[in-house]
Design a protein around this motif. Structure first.
Motif, mmCIF file in Angstrom:
data_model
loop_
_atom_site.group_PDB
_atom_site.id
_atom_site.type_symbol
_atom_site.label_atom_id
_atom_site.label_comp_id
_atom_site.label_asym_id
_atom_site.label_seq_id
_atom_site.Cartn_x
_atom_site.Cartn_y
_atom_site.Cartn_z
ATOM 1 N N TRP A 140 0.807 -1.223 0.000
ATOM 2 C CA TRP A 140 0.000 0.000 0.000
ATOM 3 C C TRP A 140 0.838 1.269 0.000
ATOM 4 O O TRP A 140 0.339 2.343 -0.333
ATOM 5 C CB TRP A 140 -0.925 0.017 1.211
ATOM 6 N N ARG A 141 2.109 1.158 0.362
ATOM 7 C CA ARG A 141 2.964 2.353 0.356
ATOM 8 C C ARG A 141 3.091 2.932 -1.053
ATOM 9 O O ARG A 141 3.365 4.135 -1.206
ATOM 10 C CB ARG A 141 4.364 1.991 0.895
ATOM 11 N N LYS A 144 0.105 5.313 -1.196
ATOM 12 C CA LYS A 144 -0.158 6.192 -0.052
ATOM 13 C C LYS A 144 0.064 7.643 -0.452
ATOM 14 O O LYS A 144 1.115 8.012 -0.981
ATOM 15 C CB LYS A 144 0.742 5.839 1.128
ATOM 16 N N LEU A 154 -9.943 0.876 -3.314
ATOM 17 C CA LEU A 154 -8.864 -0.036 -2.940
ATOM 18 C C LEU A 154 -9.390 -1.461 -2.935
ATOM 19 O O LEU A 154 -10.432 -1.756 -2.349
ATOM 20 C CB LEU A 154 -8.312 0.317 -1.556
ATOM 21 N N VAL A 170 -4.391 3.985 3.628
ATOM 22 C CA VAL A 170 -4.514 4.422 2.233
ATOM 23 C C VAL A 170 -5.497 5.578 2.069
ATOM 24 O O VAL A 170 -5.340 6.412 1.185
ATOM 25 C CB VAL A 170 -4.935 3.229 1.345
ATOM 26 N N PRO A 172 -8.778 5.468 0.975
ATOM 27 C CA PRO A 172 -9.467 5.413 -0.324
ATOM 28 C C PRO A 172 -10.870 5.986 -0.206
ATOM 29 O O PRO A 172 -11.363 6.248 0.894
ATOM 30 C CB PRO A 172 -9.515 3.908 -0.613
#
Length: 207
Positions: A140-141, A144, A154, A170, A172
């Protein structure tokens, strides 16, 4: 936070998702263990009430098949999971979601190709030739703080055990869940669906 329960193949599972409070229901029309045909999707969609979105998931559809999807009047949105020509998405009269399979930052280059045609983006896990339905999360980085210029969804291995972490990390606009709320491919686990939606409800109360 909006939630789509995707990969539904049985009436009982559609009804469970609706009772739990899903905002959208997804039917996979592309090759998948969770694939349904249009006739089955129509039967399953008959119990979906107003204001719950119905999403067709396709991958590199022909123009003829996409027209069948549109003319069926089942769907509110089409989610594209392949390497579609942007003009195909632009010409679609329904709202569109463009899935971007993600492994690393290089995969985000696809955003610019579809930024002017899709209504929403969906970021999913890329694993070999698979661009979704892997049951695994991606790093997820990579996304981000990302602003793709459109609201984004997501996906990828999100279930009751990590939905709060996913949202907080995140941020989203919506979540797409599939295999993480299943007992086997295409067979949803009602307890997992309720657990996920309950955790989402509790997360909302924090803010």
């Amino acid at each position: 936070m909006r939630v789509k329960i995707c990969g539904l193949t049985r009436k009982n599972d559609v009804e469970a998702a609706l009772r739990a409070g899903a905002d959208a229901i997804g039917f996979i029309l592309a090759q998948s263990p969770r694939k349904v045909d249009l006739d089955t999707a129509k039967k399953l969609a008959c119990c979906i009430p107003p204001f719950v979105s119905v999403v067709a998931v396709v991958k590199n559809p022909t123009i003829e098949f996409l027209n069948e999807v549109i003319k069926s009047k089942i769907f509110d949105m089409v989610q594209f999971h392949g390497q579609e020509d942007p003009d195909l998405i632009y010409d679609c009269p329904l709202k569109t979601i463009k899935a971007i399979p993600v492994k690393d930052e290089r995969d985000l280059q696809a955003i610019s190709r579809y930024a002017h045609v899709a209504n929403f983006f969906l970021f999913d896990t890329k694993a070999g030739s698979l661009s979704g339905g892997t049951g695994k999360t991606f790093d997820w980085r990579v996304i981000k703080g990302l602003d793709p210029g459109k609201p984004f969804i997501l996906a990828g291995g999100i279930g009751p055990e990590n939905i709060e972490e996913a949202i907080e990390f995140v941020n989203p606009h919506a979540i797409d869940v599939n295999s993480a709320v299943e007992s086997s491919p295409g067979i949803k686990d009602e307890k997992k669906i309720y657990e996920l939606m309950e955790k989402l409800k509790n997360w909302k109360y924090k803010f």
